[in-house]
Scaffold this motif. Structure first.
Motif, PDB file in Angstrom:
ATOM      1  N   ALA A  15       0.921  -1.157  -0.098  1.00 17.73           N
ATOM      2  CA  ALA A  15      -0.066   0.063   0.229  1.00 17.73           C
ATOM      3  C   ALA A  15       0.938   1.408  -0.001  1.00 17.73           C
ATOM      4  O   ALA A  15       0.563   2.234  -0.825  1.00 17.73           O
ATOM      5  CB  ALA A  15      -0.901  -0.074   1.166  1.00 17.73           C
ATOM      6  N   LEU A  16       1.952   1.181   0.774  1.00 16.30           N
ATOM      7  CA  LEU A  16       2.856   2.262   0.702  1.00 16.30           C
ATOM      8  C   LEU A  16       3.734   2.507  -0.427  1.00 16.30           C
ATOM      9  O   LEU A  16       3.948   3.546  -0.865  1.00 16.30           O
ATOM     10  CB  LEU A  16       3.656   2.313   1.861  1.00 16.30           C
ATOM     11  N   ALA A  17       4.064   1.302  -1.019  1.00 19.01           N
ATOM     12  CA  ALA A  17       4.781   1.397  -2.182  1.00 19.01           C
ATOM     13  C   ALA A  17       4.405   1.960  -3.416  1.00 19.01           C
ATOM     14  O   ALA A  17       4.991   2.474  -4.348  1.00 19.01           O
ATOM     15  CB  ALA A  17       5.293  -0.068  -2.479  1.00 19.01           C
ATOM     16  N   ARG A  18       3.167   2.093  -3.403  1.00 19.73           N
ATOM     17  CA  ARG A  18       2.307   2.484  -4.479  1.00 19.73           C
ATOM     18  C   ARG A  18       2.534   4.284  -4.520  1.00 19.73           C
ATOM     19  O   ARG A  18       2.317   4.860  -5.499  1.00 19.73           O
ATOM     20  CB  ARG A  18       0.954   2.172  -4.554  1.00 19.73           C
ATOM     21  N   LEU A  19       2.640   4.768  -3.167  1.00 21.84           N
ATOM     22  CA  LEU A  19       2.947   6.046  -3.131  1.00 21.84           C
ATOM     23  C   LEU A  19       4.420   6.595  -2.982  1.00 21.84           C
ATOM     24  O   LEU A  19       4.618   7.629  -3.198  1.00 21.84           O
ATOM     25  CB  LEU A  19       2.333   6.558  -1.659  1.00 21.84           C
ATOM     26  N   ALA A  20       5.307   5.545  -2.759  1.00 25.36           N
ATOM     27  CA  ALA A  20       6.585   6.010  -2.834  1.00 25.36           C
ATOM     28  C   ALA A  20       7.336   5.913  -4.101  1.00 25.36           C
ATOM     29  O   ALA A  20       6.863   5.428  -5.107  1.00 25.36           O
ATOM     30  CB  ALA A  20       7.291   4.957  -1.907  1.00 25.36           C
ATOM     31  N   ALA A  21       8.492   6.506  -4.159  1.00 23.32           N
ATOM     32  CA  ALA A  21       9.266   6.724  -5.562  1.00 23.32           C
ATOM     33  C   ALA A  21       9.599   5.273  -5.902  1.00 23.32           C
ATOM     34  O   ALA A  21       9.848   5.033  -7.022  1.00 23.32           O
ATOM     35  CB  ALA A  21      10.515   7.627  -5.134  1.00 23.32           C
ATOM     36  N   ALA A  22       9.966   4.245  -4.946  1.00 22.30           N
ATOM     37  CA  ALA A  22      10.304   2.964  -5.305  1.00 22.30           C
ATOM     38  C   ALA A  22       9.889   2.083  -4.115  1.00 22.30           C
ATOM     39  O   ALA A  22       9.766   2.559  -2.893  1.00 22.30           O
ATOM     40  CB  ALA A  22      11.928   2.978  -5.433  1.00 22.30           C
ATOM     41  N   PRO A  23       9.774   0.674  -4.298  1.00 20.28           N
ATOM     42  CA  PRO A  23       9.482  -0.110  -3.275  1.00 20.28           C
ATOM     43  C   PRO A  23      10.441  -0.085  -2.114  1.00 20.28           C
ATOM     44  O   PRO A  23       9.934  -0.706  -0.913  1.00 20.28           O
ATOM     45  CB  PRO A  23       9.227  -1.344  -3.796  1.00 20.28           C
TER      46      PRO A  23
END
Length: 87
Positions: A15-23
């Motif tokens: 869920a956070l990886a979709r918002l971050a620049a990279a996983p």
């Protein structure tokens, strides 16, 4: 004398990886930085993550860590989103 910053890896739950620049990111932080400082840095550098970071559960080596826990060079912190459930 110049102090080398410590390097900390951050992994984001889906869920956070979709918002971050990279996983997964690697950040250089000052020696003795805390989990809270790590989260503040992430929020400052990636404002789209900021609202979700308040609910993120920081985990290091399989255990929850508090915002005032100190980090060490080479640590890896996973940021997870808690899931409520039950019957």
């Amino acid at each position: 004398m110049y102090a080398r910053p410590m390097r900390v890896k951050v992994r984001f739950a889906a869920a956070l990886a979709r918002l971050a620049a990279a996983p997964q990111l690697t950040l250089d932080l000052p020696d003795g930085a805390t989990v809270g400082q790590l989260l503040d840095r992430l929020a400052g550098e990636q404002p789209e993550l900021a609202p979700a970071l308040g609910a993120a559960l920081p985990v290091r080596a399989g255990s929850h860590v508090a915002h005032d826990d100190a980090l060490a060079d080479g640590d890896e912190v996973a940021l997870l989103i808690p899931v409520a459930g039950g019957s």
